[in-house]
Design an enzyme around this catalytic site. Structure first.
Site, PDB file in Angstrom:
ATOM      1  N   GLY A  12      -4.916 -31.321  18.738  1.00  0.00           N
ATOM      2  CA  GLY A  12      -6.145 -30.864  18.100  1.00  0.00           C
ATOM      3  C   GLY A  12      -6.238 -31.123  16.615  1.00  0.00           C
ATOM      4  O   GLY A  12      -6.968 -30.436  15.899  1.00  0.00           O
ATOM      5  N   THR A  13      -5.535 -32.151  16.108  1.00  0.00           N
ATOM      6  CA  THR A  13      -5.646 -32.430  14.663  1.00  0.00           C
ATOM      7  C   THR A  13      -7.045 -32.937  14.321  1.00  0.00           C
ATOM      8  O   THR A  13      -7.560 -32.688  13.228  1.00  0.00           O
ATOM      9  CB  THR A  13      -4.608 -33.470  14.196  1.00  0.00           C
ATOM     10  N   ASN A  14      -7.686 -33.645  15.249  1.00  0.00           N
ATOM     11  CA  ASN A  14      -9.074 -34.077  14.993  1.00  0.00           C
ATOM     12  C   ASN A  14     -10.031 -32.887  15.043  1.00  0.00           C
ATOM     13  O   ASN A  14     -10.974 -32.813  14.253  1.00  0.00           O
ATOM     14  CB  ASN A  14      -9.489 -35.154  16.007  1.00  0.00           C
ATOM     15  N   ILE A  93     -11.220 -38.386  31.757  1.00  0.00           N
ATOM     16  CA  ILE A  93     -12.439 -39.217  31.758  1.00  0.00           C
ATOM     17  C   ILE A  93     -13.614 -38.319  32.134  1.00  0.00           C
ATOM     18  O   ILE A  93     -13.501 -37.515  33.053  1.00  0.00           O
ATOM     19  CB  ILE A  93     -12.308 -40.345  32.822  1.00  0.00           C
ATOM     20  N   LEU A  94     -14.705 -38.397  31.380  1.00  0.00           N
ATOM     21  CA  LEU A  94     -15.922 -37.664  31.751  1.00  0.00           C
ATOM     22  C   LEU A  94     -16.728 -38.540  32.713  1.00  0.00           C
ATOM     23  O   LEU A  94     -16.948 -39.723  32.438  1.00  0.00           O
ATOM     24  CB  LEU A  94     -16.767 -37.365  30.513  1.00  0.00           C
ATOM     25  N   ASN A 108     -16.679 -40.235  20.887  1.00  0.00           N
ATOM     26  CA  ASN A 108     -15.226 -40.201  21.070  1.00  0.00           C
ATOM     27  C   ASN A 108     -14.542 -40.917  19.910  1.00  0.00           C
ATOM     28  O   ASN A 108     -15.085 -41.874  19.364  1.00  0.00           O
ATOM     29  CB  ASN A 108     -14.858 -40.893  22.390  1.00  0.00           C
ATOM     30  N   HIS A 110     -11.320 -43.175  18.943  1.00  0.00           N
ATOM     31  CA  HIS A 110     -10.241 -43.964  19.542  1.00  0.00           C
ATOM     32  C   HIS A 110      -9.380 -44.530  18.413  1.00  0.00           C
ATOM     33  O   HIS A 110      -9.938 -45.062  17.440  1.00  0.00           O
ATOM     34  CB  HIS A 110     -10.806 -45.087  20.423  1.00  0.00           C
TER      35      HIS A 110
HETATM   36  C1  GRF Z   1      -3.949 -39.026  18.851  1.00  0.00           C
HETATM   37  O1  GRF Z   1      -3.227 -40.123  19.413  1.00  0.00           O
HETATM   38  C2  GRF Z   1      -5.209 -39.546  18.263  1.00  0.00           C
HETATM   39  O2  GRF Z   1      -4.986 -40.825  17.715  1.00  0.00           O
HETATM   40  C3  GRF Z   1      -6.118 -39.650  19.450  1.00  0.00           C
HETATM   41  O3  GRF Z   1      -5.728 -38.582  20.332  1.00  0.00           O
HETATM   42  C4  GRF Z   1      -4.393 -38.153  20.003  1.00  0.00           C
HETATM   43  C5  GRF Z   1      -4.294 -36.683  19.679  1.00  0.00           C
HETATM   44  O4  GRF Z   1      -5.292 -36.327  18.795  1.00  0.00           O
HETATM   45  N1  GRF Z   1      -7.481 -39.553  19.044  1.00  0.00           N
HETATM   46  P1  GRF Z   1      -5.465 -34.768  18.402  1.00  0.00           P
HETATM   47  O5  GRF Z   1      -4.378 -34.450  17.425  1.00  0.00           O
HETATM   48  O6  GRF Z   1      -5.333 -33.950  19.673  1.00  0.00           O
HETATM   49  O7  GRF Z   1      -6.829 -34.692  17.780  1.00  0.00           O
END
Ligand code: GRF
Length: 203
Positions: A12-14, A93-94, A108, A110
């Site tokens: 969940g960093t994004n 996949i949705l 999304n 990527h």
């Molecule tokens: C990471 O590999 C990111 O590059 C991709 O999904 C993975 C986990 O992302 N988008 P997150 O930390 O769960 O957002």
């Protein structure tokens, strides 16, 4: 307000980047009102709880088939009157039922410059392993609309990241997240929030 759902599977960093930018007012009138995790162990759920954001788990493994999975996700999105869906580290996949219900309203992130290193089997570290194996000097991240083809929808934003000589997949993944993903996903989300607001004003 534009109600945003973020669908996650992992760290969940994004999602955290979106939360942090929302707090700074960078998402305009967009508000993350729902987080759905396809994996009950996703740390992204902790991040949602810390921000008192409603969260739900729709475990892909616990569903009989994709129809049940899509049905549960769609029901949650409609129940919360969601207007914009952001996939952030989402590893399932949705299907068509969800995609058709939100035309040009599902995006999304990527971790490569599509059309390189994308599509079936290219996710997480595998993307960066492929980039390093190929020997590309530049990689990056892409935000795109979601359609039925994995990573196949129209591109919204991209940001390039230089590969360093001694990069490992882990080091490269971190740099792509920090320098590209966490910047362009909130930016694209803010763009769509504005577009949705403008469209609703035009009636
Ligand atoms: C990471 O590999 C990111 O590059 C991709 O999904 C993975 C986990 O992302 N988008 P997150 O930390 O769960 O957002």
């Amino acid at each position: 307000m534009v109600r945003i759902a973020v669908i996650v599977s992992g760290g969940g960093t994004n999602l955290q980047a979106l939360i942090d930018r929302q707090k700074k007012g960078d998402l305009g009138n967009g508000e993350i009102t729902l987080v759905i995790a396809s994996n009950p162990q996703a740390y992204a759920l902790e991040r949602a709880k810390n921000e008192v954001i409603t969260s739900a788990v729709v475990s892909r493994k616990a569903c009989q088939d994709s129809a049940e999975f899509d049905g549960k996700i769609l029901a949650l999105l409609q129940e919360h009157d969601i207007q914009l869906v952001v996939l952030a580290g989402f590893l399932s996949i949705l299907g068509k039922p969800v995609i058709d219900a939100y035309p040009n309203r599902i995006i999304n992130i990527h971790p490569s410059l599509i059309p390189s290193f994308c599509g079936k089997g290219f996710y997480g570290l595998k993307v960066h392993e492929a980039a390093l194996a190929y020997g590309v000097k530049v990689t990056g991240a892409t935000v795109h609309y979601v359609n039925e083809i994995p990573d196949g929808g129209n591109i919204i934003l991209q940001k390039a990241v230089e590969i360093q000589p001694d990069d490992t997949p882990e080091i490269l993944q971190r740099r792509v997240m920090e320098q590209a993903e966490w910047e362009i996903l909130p930016k694209a989300t803010a763009m769509l929030v504005k577009q949705i607001e403008d469209e609703s004003k035009q009636g």
